[in-house]
Scaffold this motif. Structure first.
Motif, PDB file in Angstrom:
ATOM      1  N   ALA A  87       0.823  -1.209   0.000  1.00 40.86           N
ATOM      2  CA  ALA A  87       0.000   0.000   0.000  1.00 40.86           C
ATOM      3  C   ALA A  87       0.857   1.259   0.000  1.00 40.86           C
ATOM      4  O   ALA A  87       0.588   2.214  -0.744  1.00 40.86           O
ATOM      5  N   SER A  88       1.908   1.283   0.831  1.00 36.28           N
ATOM      6  CA  SER A  88       2.746   2.481   0.892  1.00 36.28           C
ATOM      7  C   SER A  88       3.601   2.613  -0.362  1.00 36.28           C
ATOM      8  O   SER A  88       3.894   3.724  -0.805  1.00 36.28           O
ATOM      9  N   ALA A  89       4.004   1.490  -0.961  1.00 35.85           N
ATOM     10  CA  ALA A  89       4.754   1.554  -2.214  1.00 35.85           C
ATOM     11  C   ALA A  89       3.878   2.121  -3.326  1.00 35.85           C
ATOM     12  O   ALA A  89       4.337   2.917  -4.154  1.00 35.85           O
ATOM     13  N   ARG A  90       2.607   1.709  -3.354  1.00 36.08           N
ATOM     14  CA  ARG A  90       1.691   2.240  -4.364  1.00 36.08           C
ATOM     15  C   ARG A  90       1.464   3.727  -4.150  1.00 36.08           C
ATOM     16  O   ARG A  90       1.464   4.507  -5.105  1.00 36.08           O
ATOM     17  N   ASP A  91       1.304   4.133  -2.898  1.00 35.62           N
ATOM     18  CA  ASP A  91       1.139   5.554  -2.600  1.00 35.62           C
ATOM     19  C   ASP A  91       2.353   6.351  -3.053  1.00 35.62           C
ATOM     20  O   ASP A  91       2.218   7.466  -3.572  1.00 35.62           O
ATOM     21  N   LEU A  92       3.544   5.787  -2.833  1.00 38.30           N
ATOM     22  CA  LEU A  92       4.766   6.470  -3.246  1.00 38.30           C
ATOM     23  C   LEU A  92       4.816   6.622  -4.763  1.00 38.30           C
ATOM     24  O   LEU A  92       5.182   7.681  -5.282  1.00 38.30           O
ATOM     25  N   LEU A 147       6.871  -1.190  -8.402  1.00 35.32           N
ATOM     26  CA  LEU A 147       5.691  -1.968  -8.781  1.00 35.32           C
ATOM     27  C   LEU A 147       5.725  -3.356  -8.156  1.00 35.32           C
ATOM     28  O   LEU A 147       4.693  -3.891  -7.737  1.00 35.32           O
ATOM     29  N   ALA A 148       6.907  -3.947  -8.067  1.00 33.49           N
ATOM     30  CA  ALA A 148       7.018  -5.266  -7.426  1.00 33.49           C
ATOM     31  C   ALA A 148       6.581  -5.197  -5.977  1.00 33.49           C
ATOM     32  O   ALA A 148       5.876  -6.083  -5.476  1.00 33.49           O
ATOM     33  N   THR A 156       8.139  -5.884 -14.532  1.00 32.26           N
ATOM     34  CA  THR A 156       8.855  -5.378 -15.705  1.00 32.26           C
ATOM     35  C   THR A 156       7.878  -4.943 -16.794  1.00 32.26           C
ATOM     36  O   THR A 156       8.010  -3.855 -17.371  1.00 32.26           O
ATOM     37  N   ALA A 157       6.880  -5.775 -17.065  1.00 30.31           N
ATOM     38  CA  ALA A 157       5.874  -5.416 -18.070  1.00 30.31           C
ATOM     39  C   ALA A 157       5.031  -4.237 -17.593  1.00 30.31           C
ATOM     40  O   ALA A 157       4.708  -3.339 -18.383  1.00 30.31           O
ATOM     41  N   ASP A 158       4.676  -4.224 -16.322  1.00 29.42           N
ATOM     42  CA  ASP A 158       3.877  -3.119 -15.804  1.00 29.42           C
ATOM     43  C   ASP A 158       4.669  -1.812 -15.813  1.00 29.42           C
ATOM     44  O   ASP A 158       4.096  -0.729 -16.007  1.00 29.42           O
ATOM     45  N   ALA A 159       5.984  -1.888 -15.607  1.00 31.45           N
ATOM     46  CA  ALA A 159       6.815  -0.684 -15.683  1.00 31.45           C
ATOM     47  C   ALA A 159       6.775  -0.110 -17.097  1.00 31.45           C
ATOM     48  O   ALA A 159       6.681   1.107 -17.279  1.00 31.45           O
TER      49      ALA A 159
END
Length: 203
Positions: A87-92, A147-148, A156-159
């Motif tokens: 959650a915090s990684a997504r927020d970042l 993203l990971a 990698t694909a999502d990046a």
């Protein structure tokens, strides 16, 4: 005259080249024009970057440096560029991504215009393409790391997908059909959050 607080000569030359590219396009970029823009003696740019290819690489490297200097998350190692929970990684990602885009469209617009010019030139210059891809890979690595940690099943694909969206926003709001409207930070955060949800919450 260069004083004690003046940036190093390579920085002056690179920044002058960026200004010329943004204002005049690549046709306006010459070694002599860079000397004049930087306020340096004739021949200064040629001594540092003897060829046009070297001058283009110098400008592109400086663009990346300037785009990242205000965002520490972009200059740490990818393994460290993450928060401890999804959650915090997504927020970042949402916050930093939106801030970077807004900066690129406002105070950094000149850098963005120059980078777009160099991206087009890279399609015709393999040596510049290699530099562009190498420097761009840094952003892709950090995006994939975040993203990971955000829960991506294929970071990698999502990046690649996320970077395509970012490039689309930048082109649209500088040279595309949306050039008349710069999205606000709030708009960009909302759009980034929606896009990440589409990437990360799909089944």
């Amino acid at each position: 005259m260069i004083g004690p607080m003046t940036p190093p000569r390579p920085t002056l030359i690179a920044d002058a080249a960026i200004t010329l590219i943004a204002e005049r396009g690549l046709r306006g970029l010459t070694h002599r024009a860079v000397d004049e823009e930087a306020g340096l003696p004739s021949g200064s740019t040629s001594n540092l970057a003897r060829t046009r290819a070297a001058l283009l690489e110098l400008a592109l490297t400086r663009i990346v440096e300037r785009e990242t200097e205000d965002h520490p998350v972009l200059i740490v190692e990818p393994s460290a560029a993450a928060s401890p929970t999804p959650a915090s990684a997504r927020d970042l990602l949402v916050r930093v991504g939106a801030d970077l885009l807004h900066q690129a469209l406002t105070t950094g617009r000149r850098l963005t215009l120059a980078r777009l010019e160099l991206a087009l030139e890279a399609t015709r210059r393999p040596e510049l393409r290699a530099v562009y891809d190498r420097l761009g890979g840094r952003f892709a690595d950090i995006a994939a790391a975040l993203l990971a940690r955000s829960g991506s099943a294929d970071p990698t694909a999502d990046a690649r997908r996320l970077i395509r969206w970012c490039d689309g926003v930048l082109f649209n709001a500088t040279a595309g059909s949306g050039h008349w409207h710069v999205p606000s930070p709030e708009e960009l955060r909302d759009e980034a959050a929606s896009y990440l949800s589409a990437l990360l919450d799909r089944e």
